[in-house]
Scaffold this motif. Structure first.
Motif, PDB file in Angstrom:
ATOM      1  N   UNK A 128      38.748  67.011   3.685  1.00 36.20           N
ATOM      2  CA  UNK A 128      38.905  65.557   3.616  1.00 36.20           C
ATOM      3  C   UNK A 128      37.936  64.857   4.555  1.00 36.20           C
ATOM      4  N   UNK A 129      37.773  65.377   5.756  1.00 33.16           N
ATOM      5  CA  UNK A 129      36.848  64.770   6.714  1.00 33.16           C
ATOM      6  C   UNK A 129      35.394  64.894   6.260  1.00 33.16           C
ATOM      7  N   UNK A 130      35.116  65.853   5.407  1.00 33.40           N
ATOM      8  CA  UNK A 130      33.766  66.006   4.901  1.00 33.40           C
ATOM      9  C   UNK A 130      33.516  65.288   3.588  1.00 33.40           C
ATOM     10  N   UNK A 131      34.515  64.569   3.104  1.00 37.26           N
ATOM     11  CA  UNK A 131      34.406  63.852   1.836  1.00 37.26           C
ATOM     12  C   UNK A 131      33.857  62.449   2.085  1.00 37.26           C
ATOM     13  N   UNK A 132      32.656  62.120   1.598  1.00 34.85           N
ATOM     14  CA  UNK A 132      32.109  60.776   1.840  1.00 34.85           C
ATOM     15  C   UNK A 132      32.927  59.678   1.182  1.00 34.85           C
ATOM     16  N   UNK A 133      33.583  59.990   0.056  1.00 34.03           N
ATOM     17  CA  UNK A 133      34.414  58.980  -0.606  1.00 34.03           C
ATOM     18  C   UNK A 133      35.596  58.596   0.275  1.00 34.03           C
ATOM     19  N   UNK A 134      36.150  59.585   0.971  1.00 31.70           N
ATOM     20  CA  UNK A 134      37.271  59.290   1.865  1.00 31.70           C
ATOM     21  C   UNK A 134      36.857  58.318   2.960  1.00 31.70           C
ATOM     22  N   UNK A 135      35.686  58.516   3.540  1.00 32.36           N
ATOM     23  CA  UNK A 135      35.237  57.613   4.601  1.00 32.36           C
ATOM     24  C   UNK A 135      34.923  56.231   4.051  1.00 32.36           C
ATOM     25  N   UNK A 136      34.433  56.149   2.823  1.00 33.17           N
ATOM     26  CA  UNK A 136      34.209  54.847   2.202  1.00 33.17           C
ATOM     27  C   UNK A 136      35.532  54.135   1.968  1.00 33.17           C
ATOM     28  N   UNK A 137      36.524  54.884   1.499  1.00 32.60           N
ATOM     29  CA  UNK A 137      37.847  54.301   1.271  1.00 32.60           C
ATOM     30  C   UNK A 137      38.468  53.847   2.592  1.00 32.60           C
ATOM     31  N   UNK A 138      38.323  54.663   3.642  1.00 31.81           N
ATOM     32  CA  UNK A 138      38.845  54.285   4.957  1.00 31.81           C
ATOM     33  C   UNK A 138      38.165  53.012   5.463  1.00 31.81           C
ATOM     34  N   UNK A 139      36.855  52.916   5.250  1.00 27.41           N
ATOM     35  CA  UNK A 139      36.128  51.709   5.648  1.00 27.41           C
ATOM     36  C   UNK A 139      36.611  50.499   4.863  1.00 27.41           C
TER      37      UNK A 139
END
Length: 284
Positions: free
Chosen positions: A51-62
């Motif tokens: 999950x921490x390596x998923x760029x989509x997750x970081x975009x969603x968190x942002x």
């Protein structure tokens, strides 16, 4: 025994809808995604690492951080302004209160459909008004630069009236003697509001702040109607991403890992608020 009997109904409800699902999500997040041919296996924290390596997750968190940063303070400020006005001696005060509260009673799906009509390119009300001033038509929900702002507006419009009710109830508990004493001392309306009203509303503000924080990761109904997370994932929020992983991609372990992270984050933020802000709110 009498005390345990009194808390039993609440304990049963919390266990069924909060404690047990939370533990189940934590347990599910520790296993791999299973299929008929390859049953799920215990993988520990591997889902969290993925999950921490998923760029989509970081975009969603942002996106969710931006969404919370806009909707929470805006909803609280508008709710306070509306409550102060609705509590003052103005004509048709009951009508004003009803008008402010009306968006709250609408289901979020209905509110989203209403705003979808506002945002429609070329034919929507916003673009029709803009055309009167020579402005070009804007695809509010189709452009990454404006889509998330448009979603935030729907939430603010829906939530401000709900929070206004709490502020209005709190304002009516302030003794009128304080206003009379302020008038005798020659205090202006702004001084009275800043020095007396706002400090007395701090417990209510803390309560609203916690609810607004929870709603910032809970409200996703309007996304299904307005954008479905698009365009280019610019409006995809964390709970929508959890739903998408669990029910669209059938990746329950990843969805469970995100759920656990959201619960931990909300718990930490609530603990900080009640530990530090609660003392200031109640003058301890």
């Amino acid at each position: 025994m009498h005390g345990w009997l009194l808390i039993t109904p609440a304990f049963v409800m919390l266990s069924a809808f909060a404690f047990i699902p939370s533990i189940s999500s934590l347990w599910t997040s520790l296993f791999s995604r299973g299929t008929r041919r390859n049953p799920s296996e215990f993988v520990g924290l591997e889902n969290y690492q993925t999950l921490f390596g998923d760029p989509t997750f970081w975009l969603v968190a942002k996106n969710n951080l931006f969404y919370a940063g806009v909707t929470i303070p805006a909803s609280i400020i508008f709710a306070l302004i509306m409550a102060l006005w609705a509590n003052s001696k103005i004509p048709a005060r009951s009508f004003v209160r009803t008008a402010y509260f009306t968006p709250t009673v609408l289901p979020m799906i209905a509110a989203a459909n209403l705003w979808l009509f506002f945002y429609t390119p070329s034919f929507g009300i916003l673009n029709q008004i803009g055309s009167l001033f020579g402005m070009d038509s804007v695809n509010w929900l189709g452009e990454p630069e404006t889509a998330l702002w448009a979603v935030c507006m729907v939430t603010i419009w829906k939530e401000a009236g709900f929070f206004m009710i709490f502020y209005l109830a709190a304002l009516q508990t302030i003794p009128p003697d304080l206003k009379e004493a302020a008038d005798i001392e020659g205090a202006s309306r702004w001084t009275y509001t800043r020095r007396i009203v706002l400090p007395l509303l701090m417990p209510t503000t803390l309560f609203i702040l916690v609810n607004a924080m929870i709603n910032s990761v809970k409200l996703i109904d309007h996304l299904f109607i307005l954008t479905k997370g698009g365009p280019s994932d610019s409006t995809k929020l964390i709970l929508y991403y959890i739903w998408e992983n669990a029910f669209a991609y059938f990746d329950r372990p990843s969805a469970a890992a995100m759920t656990v992270m959201v619960l931990l984050l909300l718990g930490v933020m609530a603990a900080i608020q009640f530990t530090f802000l609660d003392r200031r709110a109640h003058y301890r």
